[in-house]
Structure formats: C-alpha cells, structure tokens
Design a protein around this motif. Sequence first.
Motif, PDB file in Angstrom:
ATOM      1  N   ILE A   1      -6.140   1.176  -2.627  1.00  0.00           N
ATOM      2  CA  ILE A   1      -5.410  -0.091  -2.676  1.00  0.00           C
ATOM      3  C   ILE A   1      -4.830  -0.314  -4.068  1.00  0.00           C
ATOM      4  O   ILE A   1      -3.682  -0.732  -4.222  1.00  0.00           O
ATOM      5  CB  ILE A   1      -6.329  -1.259  -2.278  1.00  0.00           C
ATOM      6  CG1 ILE A   1      -6.716  -1.151  -0.801  1.00  0.00           C
ATOM      7  CG2 ILE A   1      -5.638  -2.601  -2.527  1.00  0.00           C
ATOM      8  CD1 ILE A   1      -7.796  -2.114  -0.371  1.00  0.00           C
TER       9      ILE A   1
ATOM     10  N   ILE B   1      -9.198  -9.575  -2.450  1.00  0.00           N
ATOM     11  CA  ILE B   1      -9.202  -8.490  -1.463  1.00  0.00           C
ATOM     12  C   ILE B   1     -10.603  -7.890  -1.428  1.00  0.00           C
ATOM     13  O   ILE B   1     -11.165  -7.548  -2.472  1.00  0.00           O
ATOM     14  CB  ILE B   1      -8.182  -7.390  -1.812  1.00  0.00           C
ATOM     15  CG1 ILE B   1      -6.753  -7.960  -1.836  1.00  0.00           C
ATOM     16  CG2 ILE B   1      -8.266  -6.228  -0.817  1.00  0.00           C
ATOM     17  CD1 ILE B   1      -5.719  -6.977  -2.351  1.00  0.00           C
TER      18      ILE B   1
ATOM     19  N   TRP C   1      -1.184  -8.352   0.639  1.00  0.00           N
ATOM     20  CA  TRP C   1      -2.229  -8.060  -0.349  1.00  0.00           C
ATOM     21  C   TRP C   1      -1.889  -8.722  -1.682  1.00  0.00           C
ATOM     22  O   TRP C   1      -2.735  -9.356  -2.318  1.00  0.00           O
ATOM     23  CB  TRP C   1      -2.366  -6.556  -0.565  1.00  0.00           C
ATOM     24  CG  TRP C   1      -3.004  -5.810   0.554  1.00  0.00           C
ATOM     25  CD1 TRP C   1      -3.668  -6.329   1.630  1.00  0.00           C
ATOM     26  CD2 TRP C   1      -3.057  -4.384   0.708  1.00  0.00           C
ATOM     27  NE1 TRP C   1      -4.127  -5.321   2.441  1.00  0.00           N
ATOM     28  CE2 TRP C   1      -3.772  -4.117   1.908  1.00  0.00           C
ATOM     29  CE3 TRP C   1      -2.565  -3.316  -0.025  1.00  0.00           C
ATOM     30  CZ2 TRP C   1      -4.006  -2.818   2.367  1.00  0.00           C
ATOM     31  CZ3 TRP C   1      -2.787  -2.023   0.423  1.00  0.00           C
ATOM     32  CH2 TRP C   1      -3.512  -1.776   1.607  1.00  0.00           C
TER      33      TRP C   1
END
Length: 213
Positions: A193, A182, A176
């Motif tokens: 996240i 993302i 990530w």
Amino acid sequence: MNRYDEIVMEKVLVIAPNFQPESVGGATRIYEMVKEIQGEYDVTVVCPPPTYPFTKYKKSNHIFQKQILDGITVYRIWTHQPSTINPSSVGRFLYYTIFPILTNLFLFRLLRDVSFVIISTPPPSLLITSWIVRLCQKKLIIDVRDLWIDALISLKYVNKNNLFVKWVRRFEINCWKKSDLILANSITAIDRIKQILGLNSTKIKYFPFHVDL
C-alpha cells in the motif's frame, strides 16, 4: 449512578461485505474486530444478508432489516444473491455492487451521531459508501483485508491493462488517500500500500487477524 452520570460511548459504524453466520474469513475478522472494540464503543454493523458461500443461505426478501446478533446491532441491506454455486461474471458483479449502492440510500440515517466509520474491503466496490461518509464529514477508516486487484492480476483472472481494472484501482487508491486511517492484516500488504501510494504514510496501521489480536 443516575442517568446524568452514565457514560456515553462513541458510536462506530462498520460496513462489511460479509458477517456472521457466513463461514468466510472476512466475516470472522469483522465479527472479532467488533467484539474487540465493543467494550469501548457502541458498534453497529451494516452488511448484506448471509449469502456466501453462494446457495447456502435462504434468499432475503427485505431491502432493509435490523437484527441483534450476539449483542451486536446488525443492519442487513439487500443485494443480489446468486442462485448457483459458481455464478456468472454478471451475477458476481451484481452481488458486489448492489449492496454498497443501496447502502448509500440509508447512510444519512445510519450516520447520525456516528464518530467514525470502518469500511472493510475487498471488494473495492464497497468504497462507494465512502462518498457519503466523507460528505457527512465522518472519520473514515479503511480495513484492507486483501489486495484484491493485485491477486486477480497475479492469478490471470483479469488483465492489468484492462481499462475497467485501471479505473477500479484508481478509485480504490483515491479512497485510500482520502481516508483518515488504513488498517491492513499483514506487513506485506502495508508495504505494498505504501508503494502504491508513493509515500511512507503513518496512517497505515497493522491490524492482524483475530487469532493475533
């Protein structure tokens, strides 16, 4: 219009664990995503042979197969296809990991002239392909359809203190961080996240399910 006036569209490679004709949400999401951006980009999909739900589809004998599906160029790369509806943990592990490993063998060829790559997760094992994407210096977008590890822990399928689970989570978070963008399909996932990454990153974007596109 002569051939010098033709518009050359940027090439996009989408790597996904499921695709049509599979009757699962992930397959539908990627199909609708591709159709949505196909007007502006030359999109190619890389995925396994139709497998899920398990035992529904005929097993593939091809390591690498090209097909055109509804105008979309699709490359099917072989993976283990379980022979039972409820396969063992080993069977599931092979299903989830062989595809990304084999895909890496073909990526140097498939990434030629590609502008950016979209990798759709889960499973996190699909991010193995991000190594080659970054090595070839291609822009990387990670589409997070589900926080899979969190879900498995909450359902008590795995223990959060398990060393393997910790390693997979660390690997996913590292991918990530190294991505250029993302995508997440819910605001809750975006918040989670951001919490995991420990930053208020502007590179995390909301990309809803196809019904909301």
